[in-house]
Write a protein that holds these residues in place. Sequence first.
Motif, PDB file in Angstrom:
ATOM      1  N   GLY A 118     -14.462 -63.533 -14.575  1.00  0.00           N
ATOM      2  CA  GLY A 118     -13.244 -62.746 -15.202  1.00  0.00           C
ATOM      3  C   GLY A 118     -13.473 -62.156 -16.387  1.00  0.00           C
ATOM      4  N   PHE A 119     -14.823 -62.077 -16.949  1.00  0.00           N
ATOM      5  CA  PHE A 119     -15.010 -61.594 -18.424  1.00  0.00           C
ATOM      6  C   PHE A 119     -14.639 -60.006 -18.640  1.00  0.00           C
ATOM      7  CE2 PHE A 119     -18.957 -60.425 -16.168  1.00  0.00           C
ATOM      8  CZ  PHE A 119     -19.479 -59.356 -17.091  1.00  0.00           C
ATOM      9  N   GLN A 120     -14.218 -59.751 -19.653  1.00  0.00           N
ATOM     10  CA  GLN A 120     -13.949 -58.256 -19.934  1.00  0.00           C
ATOM     11  C   GLN A 120     -15.239 -57.473 -19.993  1.00  0.00           C
ATOM     12  OE1 GLN A 120     -10.599 -56.823 -20.633  1.00  0.00           O
ATOM     13  NE2 GLN A 120     -11.394 -55.016 -20.267  1.00  0.00           N
ATOM     14  N   LEU A 121     -15.478 -56.636 -18.907  1.00  0.00           N
ATOM     15  CA  LEU A 121     -16.835 -55.804 -19.050  1.00  0.00           C
ATOM     16  C   LEU A 121     -17.253 -55.104 -20.417  1.00  0.00           C
ATOM     17  CD1 LEU A 121     -19.588 -55.318 -17.257  1.00  0.00           C
ATOM     18  CD2 LEU A 121     -18.291 -53.348 -16.376  1.00  0.00           C
ATOM     19  N   LEU A 122     -16.288 -54.387 -20.917  1.00  0.00           N
ATOM     20  CA  LEU A 122     -16.356 -53.506 -21.985  1.00  0.00           C
ATOM     21  C   LEU A 122     -16.766 -54.506 -23.413  1.00  0.00           C
ATOM     22  CD1 LEU A 122     -16.539 -50.725 -23.269  1.00  0.00           C
ATOM     23  CD2 LEU A 122     -14.175 -50.868 -23.704  1.00  0.00           C
ATOM     24  N   ASP A 123     -16.382 -55.685 -23.324  1.00  0.00           N
ATOM     25  CA  ASP A 123     -16.530 -56.609 -24.387  1.00  0.00           C
ATOM     26  C   ASP A 123     -18.125 -57.121 -24.327  1.00  0.00           C
ATOM     27  OD1 ASP A 123     -14.038 -56.652 -24.944  1.00  0.00           O
ATOM     28  OD2 ASP A 123     -13.689 -58.974 -24.368  1.00  0.00           O
ATOM     29  N   VAL A 124     -18.852 -57.138 -23.317  1.00  0.00           N
ATOM     30  CA  VAL A 124     -20.267 -57.164 -23.332  1.00  0.00           C
ATOM     31  C   VAL A 124     -20.846 -55.755 -23.387  1.00  0.00           C
ATOM     32  CG1 VAL A 124     -22.210 -57.885 -21.951  1.00  0.00           C
ATOM     33  CG2 VAL A 124     -20.042 -59.328 -22.145  1.00  0.00           C
ATOM     34  N   ALA A 125     -20.252 -54.813 -22.482  1.00  0.00           N
ATOM     35  CA  ALA A 125     -20.992 -53.416 -22.238  1.00  0.00           C
ATOM     36  C   ALA A 125     -21.098 -52.559 -23.784  1.00  0.00           C
ATOM     37  CB  ALA A 125     -20.561 -52.614 -21.580  1.00  0.00           C
ATOM     38  N   LEU A 165     -22.533 -64.576 -28.981  1.00  0.00           N
ATOM     39  CA  LEU A 165     -21.144 -63.421 -28.742  1.00  0.00           C
ATOM     40  C   LEU A 165     -20.620 -63.976 -27.652  1.00  0.00           C
ATOM     41  CD1 LEU A 165     -20.864 -59.807 -29.198  1.00  0.00           C
ATOM     42  CD2 LEU A 165     -19.727 -61.035 -27.108  1.00  0.00           C
ATOM     43  N   VAL A 166     -19.330 -64.206 -27.592  1.00  0.00           N
ATOM     44  CA  VAL A 166     -18.332 -64.820 -26.538  1.00  0.00           C
ATOM     45  C   VAL A 166     -17.242 -63.445 -26.112  1.00  0.00           C
ATOM     46  CG1 VAL A 166     -16.987 -66.743 -25.456  1.00  0.00           C
ATOM     47  CG2 VAL A 166     -18.634 -67.212 -27.024  1.00  0.00           C
ATOM     48  N   PRO A 167     -17.262 -63.021 -25.011  1.00  0.00           N
ATOM     49  CA  PRO A 167     -16.399 -62.212 -24.682  1.00  0.00           C
ATOM     50  C   PRO A 167     -14.830 -62.537 -24.249  1.00  0.00           C
ATOM     51  CG  PRO A 167     -17.640 -62.316 -23.054  1.00  0.00           C
ATOM     52  CD  PRO A 167     -18.575 -63.030 -23.871  1.00  0.00           C
ATOM     53  N   GLY A 168     -14.148 -61.605 -24.164  1.00  0.00           N
ATOM     54  CA  GLY A 168     -12.810 -62.016 -23.735  1.00  0.00           C
ATOM     55  C   GLY A 168     -12.629 -61.770 -22.546  1.00  0.00           C
ATOM     56  N   GLY A 169     -11.441 -61.677 -21.914  1.00  0.00           N
ATOM     57  CA  GLY A 169     -10.946 -61.419 -20.244  1.00  0.00           C
ATOM     58  C   GLY A 169      -9.991 -62.413 -19.980  1.00  0.00           C
ATOM     59  N   LEU A 170      -9.458 -61.976 -18.958  1.00  0.00           N
ATOM     60  CA  LEU A 170      -8.278 -62.858 -18.363  1.00  0.00           C
ATOM     61  C   LEU A 170      -9.166 -64.270 -17.760  1.00  0.00           C
ATOM     62  CD1 LEU A 170      -6.052 -60.472 -16.452  1.00  0.00           C
ATOM     63  CD2 LEU A 170      -5.892 -61.567 -18.554  1.00  0.00           C
ATOM     64  N   GLY A 171     -10.181 -64.144 -17.517  1.00  0.00           N
ATOM     65  CA  GLY A 171     -10.871 -65.211 -16.985  1.00  0.00           C
ATOM     66  C   GLY A 171     -11.161 -66.540 -17.934  1.00  0.00           C
ATOM     67  N   ILE A 172     -10.971 -66.099 -19.435  1.00  0.00           N
ATOM     68  CA  ILE A 172     -11.355 -67.127 -20.398  1.00  0.00           C
ATOM     69  C   ILE A 172     -10.096 -68.324 -20.125  1.00  0.00           C
ATOM     70  CG2 ILE A 172      -9.399 -66.203 -22.011  1.00  0.00           C
ATOM     71  CD1 ILE A 172     -13.328 -67.488 -22.852  1.00  0.00           C
ATOM     72  N   PHE A 173      -9.203 -68.049 -19.703  1.00  0.00           N
ATOM     73  CA  PHE A 173      -8.225 -69.008 -19.691  1.00  0.00           C
ATOM     74  C   PHE A 173      -8.644 -70.204 -18.422  1.00  0.00           C
ATOM     75  CE2 PHE A 173      -5.557 -65.559 -21.662  1.00  0.00           C
ATOM     76  CZ  PHE A 173      -5.576 -65.991 -22.723  1.00  0.00           C
TER      77      PHE A 173
END
Length: 335
Positions: free
Chosen positions: A13-20, A76-84
Amino acid sequence: MKQIKIGMIVFPGFQLLDVAGPKDAFAEVKVLSGGECQYEMLTVGTTRGSVQSSSGLTVVPDRTIFDLCPHFDTVLVPGGLGIFETFDDPALSDWLKEQFKHARRVSAICNGLFALGSAGLLNERTVTTHWMDVPRLAATFPRARIEPDHIYVKDGSIYTTAGVTAGIDLSLVMIEEDFGRKMALDVAKYLIVYLRRAGGQSQFSPLLESQAAPDSQMLAIQQYMLDHLAAEHTLASLAERAHMSPRNMTRLFTKECGLSPTAFLNNARIDAARRYLESTDLPLRHIARQCGFDGTDALRRTFQRRLKINPADYRSRFRSADSPDRTQDVVAEAR
């Protein structure tokens, strides 16, 4: 050749753009330097096997937090709804604590900093995150000092950012630290983004979020202010409408709404002005008068102070070229 190792966490559930986004920004350094400078980037999964992003695209991590990893200069730790579902995983917290001992930088994009908080890395640190996650962050990690309007914040070796595209802003900050301003500027030009984005998160987020309960007397006060933005309200005049003393009305309003009547009125005026700028071609003097500002200079000063951007620039950024002039509808929508 100068090479810097970066480890990027990926979780379900990570935000793809936060990595890409950061990966593309960092990758351009090698291209633009002719191979003289580069980042070696490895993805590190919180689970074994492939990891699906929130958009549905899947990546296969280079490592996992259970494998032996090289020494990372930057994590680096991305965000995303899956973080919770992930941030308080003891295995991830232990991995981040260990990395923090040796890495030069530990960073998080958007709500990825919840993982840093669970690892105890936000205590007494000044941080930022996406404006929507600020209340939850404050409640979950009360020892963190939050700057809700910043695009990014650096506090020692901890770097945090606002949401999604702010990961590119953070990457440019790191590239400038590592390889100089010219390289960062060249990467920004190649990506067609600003090296330093003007303004803070407030230009993207609604300021008027605090609403009293439906059965509260304070809701009537809020509605009165929204219906009469151009009027010269005072605490005394508002308290008189509520049949209270100014002190008692201010106390009750602040308790129920989370901010003072004056702060609410200021936010309401800015929010209404933003809607005029986004949806109409009205001149600034008209917008200032309709929203209760004492002239165009006061409107400009308020925007610059609160949103870190002037009204003309705000309009050019957020008004669509083909959007219809909806002057008659703006006041109703602003409420």
